[in-house]
Design a protein around this motif. Structure first.
Motif, mmCIF file in Angstrom:
data_model
loop_
_atom_site.group_PDB
_atom_site.id
_atom_site.type_symbol
_atom_site.label_atom_id
_atom_site.label_comp_id
_atom_site.label_asym_id
_atom_site.label_seq_id
_atom_site.Cartn_x
_atom_site.Cartn_y
_atom_site.Cartn_z
ATOM 1 N N ARG A 1 0.830 -1.201 0.000
ATOM 2 C CA ARG A 1 0.000 0.000 0.000
ATOM 3 C C ARG A 1 0.867 1.254 0.000
ATOM 4 O O ARG A 1 0.581 2.225 -0.691
ATOM 5 N N MET A 2 1.937 1.232 0.765
ATOM 6 C CA MET A 2 2.805 2.401 0.842
ATOM 7 C C MET A 2 3.430 2.713 -0.511
ATOM 8 O O MET A 2 3.606 3.872 -0.871
ATOM 9 N N GLN A 3 3.743 1.692 -1.293
ATOM 10 C CA GLN A 3 4.345 1.918 -2.597
ATOM 11 C C GLN A 3 3.379 2.565 -3.574
ATOM 12 O O GLN A 3 3.798 3.149 -4.569
ATOM 13 N N ARG A 4 2.073 2.492 -3.287
ATOM 14 C CA ARG A 4 1.091 3.130 -4.171
ATOM 15 C C ARG A 4 0.947 4.611 -3.881
ATOM 16 O O ARG A 4 0.303 5.333 -4.641
ATOM 17 N N ILE A 5 1.514 5.073 -2.769
ATOM 18 C CA ILE A 5 1.450 6.492 -2.430
ATOM 19 C C ILE A 5 2.480 7.243 -3.274
ATOM 20 O O ILE A 5 3.627 6.827 -3.379
ATOM 21 N N PRO A 6 2.093 8.346 -3.913
ATOM 22 C CA PRO A 6 3.038 9.093 -4.747
ATOM 23 C C PRO A 6 4.309 9.469 -3.998
ATOM 24 O O PRO A 6 4.295 9.727 -2.798
ATOM 25 N N SER A 7 5.405 9.513 -4.733
ATOM 26 C CA SER A 7 6.712 9.701 -4.108
ATOM 27 C C SER A 7 6.831 11.002 -3.352
ATOM 28 O O SER A 7 7.565 11.102 -2.377
ATOM 29 N N VAL A 33 4.911 10.222 4.919
ATOM 30 C CA VAL A 33 3.944 9.241 5.424
ATOM 31 C C VAL A 33 4.649 8.108 6.170
ATOM 32 O O VAL A 33 4.224 7.691 7.247
ATOM 33 N N ILE A 34 5.754 7.610 5.607
ATOM 34 C CA ILE A 34 6.493 6.535 6.267
ATOM 35 C C ILE A 34 6.995 6.978 7.644
ATOM 36 O O ILE A 34 6.840 6.277 8.652
ATOM 37 N N LYS A 35 7.605 8.164 7.690
ATOM 38 C CA LYS A 35 8.162 8.629 8.956
ATOM 39 C C LYS A 35 7.075 8.833 10.007
ATOM 40 O O LYS A 35 7.216 8.401 11.152
ATOM 41 N N ARG A 36 5.981 9.477 9.622
ATOM 42 C CA ARG A 36 4.933 9.757 10.597
ATOM 43 C C ARG A 36 4.213 8.476 11.011
ATOM 44 O O ARG A 36 3.753 8.352 12.152
ATOM 45 N N GLY A 69 -3.574 5.189 -5.383
ATOM 46 C CA GLY A 69 -3.193 4.827 -6.731
ATOM 47 C C GLY A 69 -4.378 4.745 -7.660
ATOM 48 O O GLY A 69 -5.533 4.916 -7.273
ATOM 49 N N ARG A 70 -4.095 4.426 -8.921
ATOM 50 C CA ARG A 70 -5.124 4.408 -9.947
ATOM 51 C C ARG A 70 -6.230 3.405 -9.653
ATOM 52 O O ARG A 70 -7.397 3.633 -9.965
#
Length: 451
Positions: free
Chosen positions: A393-399, A405-408, A447-448
């Motif tokens: 799921r995290m990989q679908r979040i835009p860069s 998002v990862i840090k928080r 994501g799409r």
């Protein structure tokens, strides 16, 4: 005034020695690319930075094949950017959906910036089918005569507000964008609340940069900008939980937040202007500039690859040094603001010059203000254990937001005694975000293939 950056070759040779180090520190990555697909537009707005209008030919616009080639080159550098497809009026390009589909199918987050007058129900449906996940629509007044006069379009407000209703009905995320002027400044609170009531995910207030047709207008006085920014901070607090409230081309908002609302969650972020560092613009004929409002050309993508221009342009490297002149260089809020580089260039001819739209005068005595969270735009590696489905799921979040998002997420997990990040924990965190995204994530966090 001069609009050409004076380059002393000896001085530049000396400064170039620091560029590689400065670029490493800034970790320049093209997270957001604003793409002017055409100068043709059905309107002729007073402030238009690209001086778009119905009279422009389209012969020199990048072809679909050229757009695809440049898209591939951008994705080689960053596999998850955001493409803002705009114009002129992008809906006038018959291949807009083909352009959107090509980027979205390869992992980009694709949004469209439009005046909204051509957003029929069928067009919204075709954009969604092509992978467009968000639309930015311009509304400059709730009074038809004022909006239509500014936009030079009969019935423009009626058509645009009808389009907003269609976007909401189609469950297409949208942003309301307003350009503040002396004529509509008193409407700010009404526009923000109206946007929230309509269901916008964000309200973006743009401050004039005197470029394009904007050279025929006058910026608001610095003191007036300050009053507007303070009002924005108040409105952001009022709208928290419903809608984001942001300024554009006026990064001094972050200074005001730190001064008048130090407990605001906004102080957690490094949200200074990303011009030339994490953001750039591609013109209809393929020129790359640091941002839409800074017309100085970094390179020609018909003759050079995107990677070559992004990494080797002296103009971009200069901005990344953050070696600002004048008060922006000595300001203790430099790391959370830095001034608008486009306005500095428009007013002084120097991209590193001072942004005099800001009323603040640094005294050089206060300690340097740093953002609490400096992960914006940086590739953050996960430190806690993550379940495979949570990682997916995290990989679908835009860069451009993934690092934050990862840090928080990991900070939240540690505070609450979790040793692993799971989908259930991500859902728990999402429900407590500044906007209630528990039922539907906005375009910039999905994501799409997400609902």
């Amino acid at each position: 005034m001069s609009r050409v950056i004076p380059i002393d070759e000896l001085a530049w040779t000396e400064r170039k020695r620091t560029f590689s180090q400065a670029t490493a520190v800034s970790e320049a990555v093209p997270h957001v690319v604003a793409w002017n697909l055409t100068k043709r537009c059905n309107l002729a707005c007073d402030h238009c930075y690209i001086a778009a209008g119905p009279w422009h030919p389209t012969d020199d616009d990048l072809s679909l094949d050229e757009v695809k080639r440049i898209t591939d080159q951008i994705l080689d550098i960053n596999p998850g950017p955001m493409f803002v497809l705009t114009g002129g009026e992008p809906l006038l390009r018959k291949d807009l959906e083909d352009i959107a589909d090509y980027g979205a199918s390869r992992g980009a987050t694709v949004v469209v910036g439009t005046n909204g007058t051509g957003l029929t129900a069928d067009r919204i449906r075709s954009l969604k089918d092509a992978g467009v996940t968000g639309v930015a629509v311009s509304v400059d007044s709730l009074h038809a005569e004022r909006h239509n006069t500014f936009r030079h379009g009969e019935s423009a407000l009626q058509l645009t507000t009808a389009a907003i209703d269609r976007l909401r009905e189609a469950r297409m995320d949208f942003i309301v964008q307003t350009s503040v002027t002396a004529q509509n400044r008193h409407e700010l609170a009404d526009l923000v609340r109206w946007s929230a009531d309509k269901g916008a995910v964000s309200f973006n207030l743009y401050f004039l940069v005197e470029t394009g047709r904007g050279t025929e207008m006058k910026e608001l006085p610095a003191a007036e900008n300050e009053a507007i920014l303070q009002e924005l901070v108040t409105l952001e607090s009022e709208m928290r939980g419903r809608m984001l409230v942001r300024s554009k081309c006026q990064p001094a908002l972050m200074r005001v937040v730190h001064e008048v609302a130090p407990d605001s969650p906004l102080t957690n972020y490094s949200t200074r202007c990303p011009c030339g560092v994490h953001y750039c613009r591609i013109t209809p004929d393929g020129k790359l500039t640091p941002c839409p409002y800074l017309p100085e050309i970094a390179g020609d993508l018909r003759k050079q690859s995107f990677g070559e221009v992004w990494s080797e342009s002296l103009l971009l490297q200069s901005i990344r040094t953050r070696s600002f002149n004048g008060k922006c260089g000595s300001c203790e809020f430099k790391e959370v603001c830095g001034g608008c580089r486009a306005r500095a260039f428009a007013n002084t001819g120097d991209v590193l010059g001072p942004d005099n739209s800001c009323v603040y005068e640094p005294d050089g005595q206060k300690p340097l203000i740093q953002a609490k969270d400096t992960t914006y735009g940086k590739p953050v590696a996960a430190e806690l254990a993550w379940s495979e489905d949570a990682k997916a799921r995290m990989q679908r979040i835009p860069s451009f937001v993934r690092g934050v998002v990862i840090k928080r997420t990991e900070d939240y997990a540690r505070r609450n005694g979790h040793s692993e990040i799971t989908l259930a924990l991500l859902d728990e965190i999402r429900s407590g975000m500044p906007i209630d995204f528990s039922k539907k994530r906005p375009f910039f966090m999905r994501g799409r293939d997400d609902d």
